[in-house]
Design an enzyme around this catalytic site. Structure first.
Site, PDB file in Angstrom:
ATOM      1  CG  ASP A   1      -2.023   0.995   1.137  1.00  0.00           C
ATOM      2  OD1 ASP A   1      -2.042   1.769   0.163  1.00  0.00           O
ATOM      3  OD2 ASP A   1      -2.866   1.030   2.052  1.00  0.00           O
ATOM      4  CB  ALA A   2       3.407   2.321  -2.189  1.00  0.00           C
ATOM      5  CE  LYS A   3      -3.667   5.080   0.476  1.00  0.00           C
ATOM      6  NZ  LYS A   3      -3.070   4.029   1.326  1.00  0.00           N
ATOM      7  NE  ARG A   4       5.994   4.629  -3.522  1.00  0.00           N
ATOM      8  CZ  ARG A   4       6.350   5.103  -2.348  1.00  0.00           C
ATOM      9  NH1 ARG A   4       5.787   6.193  -1.864  1.00  0.00           N
ATOM     10  NH2 ARG A   4       7.287   4.503  -1.643  1.00  0.00           N
TER      11      ARG A   4
ATOM     12  CB  THR B   1      -2.465   1.144  -3.426  1.00  0.00           C
ATOM     13  OG1 THR B   1      -1.444   1.665  -2.562  1.00  0.00           O
ATOM     14  CG2 THR B   1      -3.160  -0.035  -2.755  1.00  0.00           C
TER      15      THR B   1
END
Length: 287
Positions: free
Chosen positions: A95-98, A119
């Site tokens: 879950d890094a939301k890059r 993510t």
């Protein structure tokens, strides 16, 4: 639509073999892990190993959040955690939301050498996600309708077409799913929007956060989160900190909330919490 790629097929196999759609969020917060683990060489890895031992039979996936590992010892802990989860045959979603452009996006995407999915934030558009989307064997969960209260600030904005922005994101993600490797992040705290998005994009698996400590709708998460039986319902604090004094919902993040015992009761509590969530979700999955 394209068939599911290798990641989603592996996830399907895991869901079917273990009869679970539970994603366990490994948010190894140093302010909250048990005191007796702080003397270990890598306390976050020591914590995660015990959580994985206790929960892997109930986990379809593990979801470490990169924010809890962004220092030298943290990245070492994360590498050990990923390898250990893989040893238990559980895929790992970072879950890094890059989401960035050019060389930055390509460098961010290199983390997919080590994890199975990630993510991603679509705010910068298609080219910012292409280095992730181009990895045919990996999964990319695109942020769409998040479970936090402030998500509505942008996600609910109405476009000239009359649709809210999150609906446009879902439609774009569906177009980007050329390799069968795209899913959506859709929070469980707005069940009517879960239903709406499932109708709009019937073939995209959802990662549904917010069922644990945030109190999201478990029935809606299962009913609308799965595409052909594939999807994930995540709980982080509600599982990994279930053994805290006063329970998972006491979570101020202070040291006073830590388990008082210098033993492994916290891991047992996490296993029990994961099993309860699996059983709760399975009541709504049907045959």
């Amino acid at each position: 639509m394209p068939e599911f790629n290798a990641f989603f097929e592996r996830l399907r196999d895991r869901i079917e073999s273990k009869d679970t759609v539970v994603s366990v969020g490994l948010d190894a917060d140093l302010d909250r892990i048990p005191e007796h683990l702080l003397d270990k060489d890598l306390p976050r890895w020591a914590f995660n190993r015990r959580i994985i031992d206790a929960t892997h039979e109930y986990a379809a996936c593990y979801k470490p959040n990169a924010a809890f590992y962004e220092d030298a010892d943290g990245w070492r802990s994360l590498r050990e955690t990923v390898a250990y989860a893989h040893g238990k045959d559980v895929p790992v979603l970072l879950d890094a939301k890059r989401g960035d452009i050019g060389n930055t996006a390509r460098k961010y995407a290199e983390v997919l050498e080590h994890v199975d999915a990630i993510t991603a934030n679509p705010y910068l558009g298609r080219d910012s996600l292409e280095p992730f989307l181009s990895r045919e064997d990996k999964g990319v969960f695109v942020l769409c309708r998040t479970s936090n209260p402030g998500g509505a600030d942008l996600q609910d904005l109405e476009l000239d077409s009359g649709e809210p922005l999150y609906r446009r994101v879902a439609a774009l993600a569906d177009l980007w799913n050329e390799r069968g490797n795209v899913g959506l992040v859709v929070g469980a705290t707005a069940p009517e929007e879960l239903a709406e998005l499932r109708e709009a994009v019937p073939d995209l698996p959802f990662l549904v956060p917010g069922v644990g400590a945030q109190g999201g709708d478990a029935e809606a998460a299962v009913e609308h989160g799965l595409a052909d039986g594939v999807g994930l319902v995540n709980s982080s604090r509600g599982i990994i900190f279930a053994g805290e004094e006063g329970g998972a919902h006491s979570a101020s993040g202070s040291r006073a909330a830590r388990p008082r015992d210098a033993d492994e009761d916290f891991a047992k509590a996490s296993g029990q919490a994961a099993k309860r969530l699996r059983d709760r979700l399975n009541r709504y999955r049907g045959d």
